[in-house]
Design an enzyme around this catalytic site. Structure first.
Site: not given
Ligand code: APR
Length: 308
Positions: A8, A172, A6, A79, A116, A11, A92, A148
């Site tokens: 995002g 959480h 991930g 979210r 997640t 990550g 998720n 926090r």
């Molecule tokens: N395999 C790999 N990566 C994936 C998959 C998968 N099956 N499905 C989604 N992703 C990737 C998305 O492509 C994206 O780049 O996960 C990433 C999520 O990044 P963001 O949308 O920026 O979310 P982020 O804020 O990083 O949060 C990720 O952590 O804290 C929790 O609630 C939050 O569930 C969320 C997770």
């Protein structure tokens, strides 16, 4: 090697903090073409500028995670403003199951830490899908809730957050249970150092912190989770045995079974080595029951295979 699934916001923030610690080489994996490679390249340039000895790569191929000692799972929908973490459950769970399948195949000896949401239920899905010992699957976010609590308490007390041992138990989510009586400064409980009004304010700020950040900036928190993941990763890689509030499968601890909740855990190279059981008052135990029941309700909404 540490793999982050991930690439995002959470990550990449974790990758940045990990990089600064020079713990190990880092692999970012994502399903979006180009994203992990681009993020890794930008981070690699930053590492070069800072003179850090760490190799950072990005990939869309899960096979590349072979040999990983630690896998951080930050894949999944975050979210949006006005949403609860619980609303992400169905979407998720499928992503976590998909990632678990890849981890089982390519990183069968790893320790898995995930972010997640909804965190506790997703940790349970990961645990069930992997079928590994519960010590190897850890839900991260208690570190964030505790951090926090320490932050808001430090502002009231004029004491460094580093000198506060914060305790948050249970889910959480909105039902989390910050415990001021067990949160201490040099052994002195917060409820002996602050007024009831201040305590209530700190507890409320802690519970609402994630929603507040999401509301203010339009997307959910990432630096806090990234920093928390990095300190936990360090404890695993260096076998530091630091204690973190984190979400683990309970097997009788605190009186619960077959459920995940935030509790203090000793974390080292084998993962969650030991759960610390704190003595609770009747009132605290009742509130913890409510918090853990909120996790159970979420687990009960998952497909049948996770409930047996
Ligand atoms: N395999 C790999 N990566 C994936 C998959 C998968 N099956 N499905 C989604 N992703 C990737 C998305 O492509 C994206 O780049 O996960 C990433 C999520 O990044 P963001 O949308 O920026 O979310 P982020 O804020 O990083 O949060 C990720 O952590 O804290 C929790 O609630 C939050 O569930 C969320 C997770």
């Amino acid at each position: 090697m540490i793999t982050i699934v991930g690439a995002g916001r959470v990550g990449t923030s974790a990758a940045l903090f990990l990089m600064l610690k020079e713990l190990d080489d880092i692999l970012l994996i994502d399903i979006i073409k180009g994203r992990p490679q681009g993020e890794a390249l930008d981070l690699a340039h930053a590492a070069s500028i800072l003179g850090l000895s760490v190799d950072i790569r990005g990939s869309n191929n899960f096979e590349d995670m072979k040999g990983s000692q630690l896998v951080l799972v930050t894949a999944g929908f975050p979210r949006k403003p006005g949403m609860t973490r619980e609303e992400l459950l169905e979407k998720n769970a499928g992503i976590v199951a998909d990632v678990a399948d890849k981890i089982k195949k390519y990183a069968p000896d790893s320790i898995v830490i995930l972010t997640t949401n909804p965190l506790d239920a997703m940790t349970y899905v990961m645990y069930k899908e992997l079928g590994w010992d519960r010590s190897r699957v850890i839900g991260f976010s208690g570190v964030l809730d505790a951090g926090r609590l320490a932050y808001y308490a430090s502002k009231k007390l004029g004491v460094s957050p580093a000198s506060i041992v914060p305790i948050v138990l249970g889910m959480h989510g909105q039902a989390m249970l910050p415990v001021p009586r067990l949160s201490t400064v040099s052994g002195a409980p917060l409820d002996t150092l602050l007024s009831q009004e201040d305590i209530e304010e700190i507890v409320e700020e802690t519970v609402q912190a994630g929603a507040k950040i999401t509301e203010l900036r339009g997307y959910s928190s990432s630096y806090g989770p990234g920093a928390g993941l990095a300190v936990m990763a360090e404890s695993v890689i260096k076998d530091q045995n630091k204690v973190f509030i984190s979400s683990v499968v309970l097997d009788g601890e605190y009186g619960y079974k077959n459920v995940v909740a935030e509790v203090p855990v000793i974390v080292g190279k084998e993962g969650a080595k030991k759960i610390i059981e704190l003595p609770l008052t009747e009132d605290e135990k009742k509130k913890l029951d409510e918090s853990v029941n909120a996790v159970k309700e979420l687990i009960n909404r998952l497909p049948e295979k996770y409930r047996s």
